[in-house]
Motif scaffolding. Structure first.
Motif, PDB file in Angstrom:
ATOM      1  N   ASP A 224       0.818  -1.220   0.000  1.00 56.18           N
ATOM      2  CA  ASP A 224       0.000   0.000   0.000  1.00 56.18           C
ATOM      3  C   ASP A 224       0.848   1.263   0.000  1.00 56.18           C
ATOM      4  N   GLY A 225       2.129   1.131  -0.346  1.00 52.59           N
ATOM      5  CA  GLY A 225       3.025   2.272  -0.344  1.00 52.59           C
ATOM      6  C   GLY A 225       3.752   2.417   0.985  1.00 52.59           C
ATOM      7  N   PHE A 226       4.408   3.564   1.166  1.00 52.04           N
ATOM      8  CA  PHE A 226       5.285   3.794   2.319  1.00 52.04           C
ATOM      9  C   PHE A 226       5.036   5.185   2.877  1.00 52.04           C
ATOM     10  N   ASN A 227       5.035   5.274   4.223  1.00 51.16           N
ATOM     11  CA  ASN A 227       5.044   6.610   4.822  1.00 51.16           C
ATOM     12  C   ASN A 227       6.077   6.743   5.947  1.00 51.16           C
ATOM     13  N   LEU A 228       6.302   5.657   6.709  1.00 56.45           N
ATOM     14  CA  LEU A 228       7.233   5.719   7.832  1.00 56.45           C
ATOM     15  C   LEU A 228       8.085   4.452   7.891  1.00 56.45           C
TER      16      LEU A 228
ATOM     17  N   ALA B  69       2.899   1.557  -6.979  1.00 54.92           N
ATOM     18  CA  ALA B  69       2.580   1.692  -8.399  1.00 54.92           C
ATOM     19  C   ALA B  69       1.089   1.505  -8.634  1.00 54.92           C
ATOM     20  N   CYS B  70       0.456   0.636  -7.832  1.00 55.03           N
ATOM     21  CA  CYS B  70      -0.982   0.405  -7.949  1.00 55.03           C
ATOM     22  C   CYS B  70      -1.757   1.680  -7.648  1.00 55.03           C
TER      23      CYS B  70
ATOM     24  N   PRO C 198      -4.992  -2.790 -13.520  1.00 56.08           N
ATOM     25  CA  PRO C 198      -4.885  -4.192 -13.100  1.00 56.08           C
ATOM     26  C   PRO C 198      -3.449  -4.708 -13.123  1.00 56.08           C
ATOM     27  N   LYS C 199      -2.676  -4.268 -14.089  1.00 59.25           N
ATOM     28  CA  LYS C 199      -1.294  -4.744 -14.218  1.00 59.25           C
ATOM     29  C   LYS C 199      -0.483  -4.400 -12.977  1.00 59.25           C
ATOM     30  N   TYR C 200      -0.668  -3.203 -12.440  1.00 58.22           N
ATOM     31  CA  TYR C 200       0.104  -2.769 -11.282  1.00 58.22           C
ATOM     32  C   TYR C 200      -0.558  -3.153  -9.967  1.00 58.22           C
ATOM     33  N   CYS C 201      -1.868  -3.437  -9.999  1.00 64.82           N
ATOM     34  CA  CYS C 201      -2.592  -3.772  -8.777  1.00 64.82           C
ATOM     35  C   CYS C 201      -2.779  -5.276  -8.590  1.00 64.82           C
ATOM     36  N   CYS C 202      -2.313  -6.084  -9.564  1.00 67.57           N
ATOM     37  CA  CYS C 202      -2.440  -7.545  -9.496  1.00 67.57           C
ATOM     38  C   CYS C 202      -3.916  -7.960  -9.370  1.00 67.57           C
ATOM     39  N   THR C 203      -4.750  -7.363 -10.183  1.00 67.07           N
ATOM     40  CA  THR C 203      -6.168  -7.691 -10.218  1.00 67.07           C
ATOM     41  C   THR C 203      -6.563  -8.121 -11.625  1.00 67.07           C
ATOM     42  N   GLY C 204      -7.796  -8.646 -11.756  1.00 66.51           N
ATOM     43  CA  GLY C 204      -8.269  -9.065 -13.079  1.00 66.51           C
ATOM     44  C   GLY C 204      -7.400 -10.156 -13.674  1.00 66.51           C
TER      45      GLY C 204
ATOM     46  N   CYS D  15       1.217 -11.633 -12.375  1.00 63.79           N
ATOM     47  CA  CYS D  15       1.578 -10.412 -11.655  1.00 63.79           C
ATOM     48  C   CYS D  15       3.070 -10.422 -11.357  1.00 63.79           C
ATOM     49  N   LYS D  16       3.783  -9.507 -11.938  1.00 67.36           N
ATOM     50  CA  LYS D  16       5.232  -9.430 -11.752  1.00 67.36           C
ATOM     51  C   LYS D  16       5.614  -8.103 -11.104  1.00 67.36           C
TER      52      LYS D  16
END
Length: 242
Positions: free
Chosen positions: A130-134, A178-179, A185-191, A199-200
């Motif tokens: 889900d990304g980075f903050n700390l 990136a999602c 879908p390519k970046y979120c590994c969905t569909g 999903c790479k």
């Protein structure tokens, strides 16, 4: 009668945590943070799901056996006397106590399952999906040989690609996945990309992994980021020393 009832309830709650696990939450950052905590489906969210933690402060949470959930740090928060407000990153429904609401990405997330119905082992990891903050780490205290450290101890905001930056003024306070940035879908590994075969890792996920090899960087990251242990307590440190 009331005092007797209170005494019995105190014993009950003390005994209910006898076989549980302690989470020692430490804020080693230079500024206050507001940890959020969310139980998985069927599990409670301790301390109403969120609290304030000043710089160089720590708190001990008693977690029941077989608890499963996630914990993350919120920063740049401002709440009124009723606990209403917002955070710059990791916000949960604009309230101090998340009460069953997860944090808004980007956020560095500590995930754990402290035993199951079929295994006494504890499973835990730090996820940058889900990304980075700390920067954050989870370190077992005791538990024996084989217990490992999960974490991303480096401040990824310093090297975050400009396309993924989340800013407050001129300061980068978060780094999107990136999602979250592309919403595809390519970046979120969905569909069509919802399997390990399709999903790479993106170039951004590879960057996260190179800097923080002990954290998950995308949905189907390798299992080396998942730790197992059976410790009585764990120290979760935000902005851990390097």
């Amino acid at each position: 009668m009331t005092s007797v009832l209170f005494f019995l309830l105190s014993i009950f709650f003390a005994l209910s945590f006898t076989d549980g696990t302690q989470l020692i939450i430490v804020n080693n950052c230079k500024e206050s943070i507001w940890p959020g905590i969310l139980g998985s489906a069927g599990h409670p969210s301790p301390v109403d799901g969120g609290f304030h933690l000043g710089s160089n402060e720590q708190v001990v949470l008693e977690i029941p056996e077989k608890w499963s959930g996630r914990l993350w740090g919120r920063q740049g928060c401002c709440f009124d006397q009723n606990g209403k407000g917002r955070c710059v990153t990791g916000d949960c429904a604009r309230q101090l106590h998340c009460q069953g609401t997860g944090g808004e990405p980007p956020a560095s997330v500590v995930e754990m399952t402290l035993g199951t119905s079929t295994s006494p082992l504890h499973y835990y990891d730090v996820s940058l999906v889900d990304g980075f903050n700390l920067p954050v780490s989870m370190v077992p205290v005791g538990g024996g040989v084989g217990c490992g450290i999960a974490g991303c101890e480096t401040d990824l905001n310093i090297c975050c690609p400009s396309a993924l930056e989340v800013k407050q003024g001129d300061k980068v306070v978060g780094c999107k996945s990136a999602c979250l940035a592309a919403k595809s879908p390519k970046y979120c590994c969905t569909g069509d990309y919802a399997t390990p075969q399709t999903c790479k890792a993106t170039v951004f996920a590879k960057l996260f992994k190179a800097i923080c090899p002990r954290a998950y960087s995308f949905a189907y990251d390798d299992s080396s980021s998942l730790r197992t242990c059976r410790a009585p307590r764990y120290v979760i440190t935000f902005c851990p020393p390097k």
